[in-house]
Design a protein around this motif. Structure first.
Motif: not given
Length: 297
Positions: A34-40, A74-82, A181-188
Motif C-alpha cells: 500500500s502507499v502508506g506502507m511504502i512511505i512508512l 513541511r513534513g505533512a505537505l511532503n507526505l500528502l504530496a508523496a 532527516f526531519l522530513a523523513a521523521a515527520f512523514q513516518a
C-alpha cells in the motif's frame, strides 16, 4: 551568473535526479504494498541511513532545529504530496508522471512573485507558461487517452510547490542532513497510523529497494530545500526540468517501453522552453543569496 545561483542550480538538478531514482524504485513496490506502507518503511529506513551519510559524506551530523513545528508542517505537505504521487505511479509510467509533475516550476515561479516579490521577467514567465503547455499536451485533458490518475500528479505538483517555496523560511543552522532527516521523521510519524492499519508482510528481497528509495527520496527533499533556500525560486524553477531526460531514459532502459507520442511531444516543448530560458536569461544585477553562511551542506 552569481555563484549562489550556480550552487542552487546544481542542487536542484541533483534533487531532480534523486526524485527520478526514487520514482524508479517506488514503481517496483506499488504492486505489492500500500502507499502508506511504502512511505512508512522508506521514511523509517531513511533515518539511520541519513545519520550515517551525514558523517561519512558530509563530515557533519544531524542536529536539532529551532523550528521543529515548521518542519512538521513541511513534513505533512511532503507526505500528502508523496501519497498522491505514488497513487499516480500505480497507473502511469515514470516518464508520464514526471512530465505531468513539470507543472511544478510554473507554480514555484508564480509563488515566488506573489509571496516573495521576486522579479519575474517576461522570459521566465514565457518559459514557465510554455512548459505548462507541454504538460497539457502530454496529459491531453478531455481526450480519450486522458488518464484520471494524471490528476493525482497535478495535485502532488501543487503540494511540492508549496513545500519548495516554504524552504525560504528554514532556519539558517539547519543543514542538508537535518532537513532531510526531519522530513523523513515527520512523514513516518504522520503516516504510521494508516500504514499499520493496512500492514502486510514485507518480502526480504524488497528491503534493498526500500533502502534505495529511502535514500533517494530524503536526499531529493533535502537538496531541493537547500537550493530554494539559497537562490531565488524563479531562477531555479526552469532547471527543475532537468529530470526530463532521466525519466525518459529510465522508462526506456528499465522497463523497455518508450513513452507515447504525446508524452514525448509535451516533453519536447518543456525541454525547448527550458533551453530558451537558459540561453536568453535576463541579464542584470542579482541579489545575494537568500541566506548567507559558509556552507549549507
Amino acid at each position: 551568473m552569481p555563484s549562489h545561483i550556480l550552487r542552487g542550480i546544481v542542487m536542484i538538478c541533483l534533487a531532480s535526479l534523486c526524485y527520478n531514482l526514487n520514482d524508479m524504485t517506488t514503481k517496483f513496490l506499488v504492486d505489492d504494498y500500500s502507499v502508506g506502507m511504502i512511505i512508512l518503511i522508506r521514511s523509517t529506513m531513511a533515518l539511520p541511513l541519513l545519520v550515517i551519510l551525514a558523517v561519512a559524506v558530509g563530515r557533519t551530523r544531524v542536529s536539532g532545529s529551532s523550528r521543529v513545528g515548521f518542519h512538521a508542517i513541511r513534513g505533512a505537505l511532503n507526505l500528502l504530496a508523496a501519497y498522491l504521487y505514488i497513487r499516480g505511479l500505480e497507473h502511469l509510467s515514470v516518464a508520464e508522471a514526471t512530465v505531468i509533475l513539470f507543472a511544478l516550476p510554473l507554480m514555484v515561479t508564480a509563488a515566488s512573485a506573489l509571496f516573495f516579490k521576486e522579479v519575474v521577467g517576461w522570459k521566465k514567465w514565457s518559459a514557465g507558461l510554455c512548459s505548462f503547455a507541454g504538460v497539457i499536451i502530454a496529459i491531453q485533458p478531455g481526450s480519450e487517452t486522458f488518464q484520471p490518475a494524471s490528476l493525482y500528479i497535478l495535485g502532488a505538483s501543487f503540494l511540492y510547490a508549496a513545500n519548495s517555496v516554504t524552504a525560504r523560511w528554514l532556519p539558517e543552522a539547519d543543514n542538508l542532513w537535518t532537513v532531510s532527516f526531519l522530513a523523513a521523521a515527520f512523514q513516518a510519524l504522520f503516516v504510521a497510523p494508516v500504514a499499520l492499519a493496512e500492514w502486510t508482510s514485507v518480502h526480504p528481497e524488497d528491503l534493498l529497494i526500500f533502502a534505495a528509495s529511502a535514500v533517494f527520496s530524503s536526499l531529493g527533499i533535502g537538496l531541493g530545500s537547500m537550493a530554494y533556500r539559497i537562490a531565488p525560486a524563479a531562477d531555479l524553477a526552469p532547471f527543475g526540468y532537468s529530470g526530463l531526460i532521466w525519466s525518459l531514459a529510465i522508462t526506456w532502459i528499465v522497463w523497455g517501453t518508450f513513452p507515447s507520442f504525446w508524452t514525448c511531444a509535451g516533453a519536447l516543448v518543456i525541454f525547448c522552453s527550458s533551453l530558451f530560458y537558459f540561453l536568453f536569461r535576463e541579464p542584470g544585477p542579482h541579489r545575494g543569496p537568500v541566506i548567507k553562511k559558509k556552507s549549507v551542506v
